[in-house]
Each structure stands twice: as structure tokens, then as C-alpha cells.
Design an enzyme around this catalytic site. Sequence first.
Site, mmCIF file in Angstrom:
data_model
loop_
_atom_site.group_PDB
_atom_site.id
_atom_site.type_symbol
_atom_site.label_atom_id
_atom_site.label_comp_id
_atom_site.label_asym_id
_atom_site.label_seq_id
_atom_site.Cartn_x
_atom_site.Cartn_y
_atom_site.Cartn_z
ATOM 1 N N ARG A 194 71.251 36.458 49.540
ATOM 2 C CA ARG A 194 70.378 37.479 50.084
ATOM 3 C C ARG A 194 69.963 37.178 51.529
ATOM 4 O O ARG A 194 69.443 38.038 52.214
ATOM 5 C CB ARG A 194 69.125 37.629 49.215
ATOM 6 C CG ARG A 194 69.424 37.953 47.771
ATOM 7 C CD ARG A 194 69.541 39.434 47.495
ATOM 8 N NE ARG A 194 68.295 40.146 47.634
ATOM 9 C CZ ARG A 194 67.445 40.408 46.642
ATOM 10 N NH1 ARG A 194 67.704 39.982 45.444
ATOM 11 N NH2 ARG A 194 66.344 41.092 46.851
ATOM 12 N N LEU A 274 80.988 43.399 49.139
ATOM 13 C CA LEU A 274 81.175 43.896 50.498
ATOM 14 C C LEU A 274 80.014 43.545 51.411
ATOM 15 O O LEU A 274 80.030 43.846 52.598
ATOM 16 C CB LEU A 274 81.338 45.419 50.469
ATOM 17 C CG LEU A 274 82.736 45.891 50.077
ATOM 18 C CD1 LEU A 274 82.743 47.394 49.874
ATOM 19 C CD2 LEU A 274 83.748 45.499 51.152
ATOM 20 N N ARG A 275 78.999 42.896 50.830
ATOM 21 C CA ARG A 275 77.844 42.581 51.635
ATOM 22 C C ARG A 275 78.225 41.682 52.809
ATOM 23 O O ARG A 275 77.705 41.822 53.912
ATOM 24 C CB ARG A 275 76.799 41.886 50.765
ATOM 25 C CG ARG A 275 75.414 41.993 51.295
ATOM 26 C CD ARG A 275 74.417 41.386 50.309
ATOM 27 N NE ARG A 275 73.475 40.524 51.004
ATOM 28 C CZ ARG A 275 72.538 40.979 51.812
ATOM 29 N NH1 ARG A 275 72.404 42.258 52.014
ATOM 30 N NH2 ARG A 275 71.725 40.156 52.431
ATOM 31 N N ALA A 276 79.166 40.793 52.565
ATOM 32 C CA ALA A 276 79.594 39.867 53.606
ATOM 33 C C ALA A 276 80.183 40.630 54.791
ATOM 34 O O ALA A 276 79.905 40.325 55.949
ATOM 35 C CB ALA A 276 80.619 38.892 53.049
ATOM 36 N N VAL A 279 77.298 42.302 56.739
ATOM 37 C CA VAL A 279 76.490 41.370 57.526
ATOM 38 C C VAL A 279 77.302 40.849 58.712
ATOM 39 O O VAL A 279 76.796 40.728 59.829
ATOM 40 C CB VAL A 279 75.995 40.198 56.648
ATOM 41 C CG1 VAL A 279 75.300 39.149 57.492
ATOM 42 C CG2 VAL A 279 75.065 40.707 55.567
#
Length: 677
Positions: A194, A274-276, A279
Site C-alpha cells: 500500500r 496493476l497497481r505497480a 504507481v
Amino acid sequence: MNGFPFSAVVGMAELRLGLVLNAVSPGIGGVLVRGEKGTAKSTMVRGLAAILPDVEVVAGCRFSCDPADPDPSCPDGPHEAGAASVTRPARLVELPVGASEDRLVGALDIERALTEGVKAYEPGLLAAAHRGVLYVDEVNLLHDHLVDLLLDAAALGTCYVERDGVSVRHAARFLLVGTMNPEEGELRPQLLDRFGLTVEAAAPRDAGQRGEVVRRRLAYDADPAGFAGRWRQAESGLAERIVAARALLPDVVLPDATLRQVASVCAAFDVDGLRADLVTARAAIAHAAWEGRGEVTAADVRAAARLALPHRRRRQPFDAPQLDEEELDRALAGAGEDPDDDPGPGDDGPGGGEPEASHETTPGQDPPSPRAEAAPDPGPDGQPQGPAAEAPAQPRPGAAPARPPAAPGPVFRVKRLEVPGTGTGAAGRRSRARTDSGHVTGAQRPGDRAARIHVPATFVAAAPYQVARGRAPGGGLLLRPGDLREARHEGRESNLVLFVVDASGSMAARARMSAVKGAVLSLLLDAYQRRDKVGMVTFRGSGAELALPPTFSVEAAAARLSALPTGGRTPLAAGLLRAGDLLRAERIRDPRRRPLLVLVTDGRATGGADPVASAHRAAGLLAAAGVHSVVVDCESGPVRLGLAGALAGSLGGVLLRLEELAAAPLAESVRVLKEVA
Ligand SMILES: [Zn+2]
């Protein structure tokens, strides 16, 4: 008043960059700083507020509303358009590890809400941090419950407090920075993810640089104001650059080819979800803005990936986050190519030859020191180059057992081991506890503040006084604060089950070790079903090892257990002392979770001076600290020494033979489990 200036911290280029990128683009999601003690990481974080732009707030609003765009749900609102405003410096708010929930999210006075009909709300640290920085030192020791609240607020940009149907919400957007020393335990993996970026902070190894650290510290301590004065120009230079980058940010273009590089790098490092990608893209855009460029290049993607990806890679649970630089360059260069094609010359679009160029400017390189100091700045990334070259990426060096570890024996249903007394921990299925849920066993006068109102009991308490209070016929019930009763619940709590497992030679008879592993695995399964947190300390050879920091991941525990090598001496005292250290840290992190120590041993102790007496001393310390223990006696064979029993005595705990662990006769429970499976 004068803190140590941000720009005067020597080295730490990555941390500097991580913080600055978040200052430019708070949407990146904060920074987690990992590093041993004494790396000046806290100094640098605390210096950040001074280079952030001032904020304009509605005068008198305790929630720092922006006059241009006040929060519609502001508890101090509504604010009229054109209300008076003031400009103040950005704040850095520190969240202490031992803070209460009220301190973090604010306190809602439910008694005044019920009796006076007003929402009396005392803002907490999240309100104070709105539009500034929220800093948590030792974030890995923060109570899990607080971490959840904190990360929810960070993700939503809102702080929400509810008690008995009365609720308050206000905006809480802040730059979240956490620092931690990995030696004191890792962060739960799902929390690690997070944080937008992670940075490793290490003390400089270069002698010249170390000297400079000391020189600046001495100069600062001798004359903080004078020192700050000498760095003022560098500080305002950084502040101006942040303002300029923020202004440029919305106009930065992310070309398709570069976006493909982001995706390719994230895919190459096998990150979850897909957060990576998101970010990394945000950080790359912020990096371009920081460099004053209107378009994102491969250099920006590289800088962003180094900070955004290490903690998102799939890896063995609790292995340290890391990223191989060469792998990164290959992934960047490979974007857009078909992986099966031969690696042709770099003619593949805009990203082609650029990674090379990315070693240049690191933001806020130490500005020219006030004194004319020869050695130019120790280079943007003094640290990462060395280790990448020498340290092979091989997982866990050493620890190679001569024979493959014994496989765990059969798993069975175990007796419920529980902590005596009544706890107040999180809901679960192990020990008796007063809980927020569970069945209501009665009502009581609240302590300092009522948690859950027991409505019938409150009415009953108020009833006798209605006439005296002048209640009109047909009018509402007249409540006074003294009438309030809160519900008392009783249920079961979950605990921290800490396994302390003897893996020494005395236990290493293969069949025996298999049985022991099977038993511990059974206990682990049981802990999972009871929603416990589990941890494991093992001891063998020259000392004790934290094989598994406390976690809710039973899979991780099972994996560590299966691979557990055995052999060598039996440093029992070291195992118990290590367990004591761990439990002390856990008590800070999660004070209401009561521990249950399960010592799996035959009671033998060898190695060092007077090993048996040391073990009993260590056991006595645990008992004195109020730790409840169960000793699982693994002694087997025709001659029994009964050593484990004596140890259970020193621990003030319960003794069970391995065979007594099963809830039903062994064969029976194995059969039951097979049927369930
Ligand atoms: Zn407001």
C-alpha cells in the site's frame, strides 16, 4: 525551532528522490523507508516539511480547509465563499507507535451526541496531517488495527469515524511516510504494497562521506540557527523546484512508447496486479516534472521503477524487497521488442539508447557545501552499484543442510490450547475475552467513554428520573450522561501463538522430527482456524533464529517449517530469550493480543556455559513477564529424563506430551481430517 535542513543530509539520494517525487505528486502514495538505526532517515523525513510549499487554510477551521475548495463535509463547516483565510507552513505530524485509535482518527463524544444532540468531535492526527505529511517512525511496530485505519484514510483521502450510528467524516489527504528497521520485523506484505514507493536507507560506507556527516552534525549542534542560515538558500532552491514541478505536472506527456516501457518493466519483474504499473507511471511523470521536462523518458521510468517495484515483486514471504539493476535495464531496453527476436541494435523507438543516460542528475544532490570542499558529491547512487555487482542474487546463502530436511508427518486435529483469564483482544476462536461482538452478557456503566450503548439498560436507568427531570407527557425521554450503559460482550479472542521449536541434533532423529513437524503443522492449521497470528523462533547450533516474524500467513509458516533444517547443539536459552525479545516488540505493536508460547522441545540444553541453568533463567524471565506457555515434550525412547517437565515448571506453564496434543486419539483425528479434505 531550526530542524536539521533537508538539503544538508549527506547522501541518501534515493530517499531524497522518493520524498521529493511524492511532494510533487502526492498521488504516488507515500514512501516506506527501510533501514537500520542511525542512518539519519528520520532526520531527513523530519526535514521535509520545511521545503514543502505553504498552505492557505480557512481561518479557524481545525480541518485545514482550502479556501478555494472547502471540504463540503468539514465538521467546522460549511464555510462561506470568501471566508477569511490564513497561510501557514505545511505540517509534519508524527504518529507515535503507541497512539490510541481516538488519537489517530479523532474522538467522537457519543454522550454529548445523545444527551445534548451535538456532534462533539475532537480532531485527531489525521485531521492535523491534512495537506501535510504524516510520519510514522517504526511503522512495522504500529498496531495492526491502526495501520488499517491509516492506510484506509490514505487510500480514500478521507477520515471516517462512526460510533453507534453517529458519524463524522472529513478530508485527510497527506503524504504518508513510514520508517522501519527490518531487523525488528517486517511489515505485513499486504501493507507493504500500500506504500507507493520503498527506499532502502543505509549509512554511507565511504569514509569521506561519513566524515562529512559528522562534520555537519557537529556544526549543527553547535549553532542550529547559524547552520540553518547557511543552508537556507539550498532549502529555498529545493522548495522553488517543488513548486515549479507541481505547476508543470499536469502538462507532462507520457508517450505510448514510454508507457509500454512501464508495462514491460512491471511484467518483467513479475509484480502482482496493476497497481505497480500505475504507481510507476505516476512516479515517472513526477520525475519528469521534477527534472523540468514536459515529456516522460526512459530515464524517468528507470528512476520510478527502482522505487516503485522492489516491494511489489513476487518473492518468498518475508524476504527483503530488492531489484536487480541489470535486469531493470534489460527490461527497459526490451520494451517494444518481441522477446523471441534476436536482440537487434537499439533502434526500437524513443526508449532505445537511453537507460545509459539515466545515471545523471539525482534531485537535490547535495548543494555546494558552504565551505569549499574538494571531493565533489559522492555521486548520485553511491550505494546501489557496489552490492549489485558483488552480492549474488542467490536466495539465502548458507543454511544448507547436509541432508534434506525431514518431511512433516501427518496432520491431526489438536486440543484447544488457550491463554487463561479473560482478554480484550481481537475477535477469534481461542481464549475467553471481552469483545466488541460475541454475545451480550450484560450492561455496565461505561468507563471513560461508552463503546457500545446498551439501549434498554440506558432507558431503564433513565426511567426513574423522568418526572423529576420534568418530562412533558408525550415528550421524548430525557437522558443524562449518567444514564448511559454500555453493553458487555463475551466471546473468544484470537492470540499470538509463538512457536519456539528445538531444531537441534537431539531432536534430529528423523522419524521423531517428522512427527514434531507434523504436530507443529497441526497446531498451525488450528491457529489459522482460530484466526491467530503465528510466529516461529527456532534454535539449533550456535543460536536462535526468527524463522517467521508474526504473521497471519499460515502458508508462510508451513513453508518455513517444512524446510527447517535440523542438527547441532541445543541453545535452548537463546531460543527463549529470542522469544522474549519478540514478544516485547509485539506487545508494543499490538498490546491487546495476548501471546501463547508453544515450546516444542525434549528439554535438553547444550552449548555455552551452564546451558541448563541459563535455560531455566530465561524461562523464569518469560514467566515473570506474564507470558503463558505450553511445553510440548518431544522426548522419546526407553529412558526418559523428564527435562521438559522441569522447564515447564520454570515457565509456569502447562506440559503436554507430543502424543497428548491430539483432540481425539491420533488415528481417529487423522481419519476425520482426511474426510474433511
Ligand atoms: Zn473546514
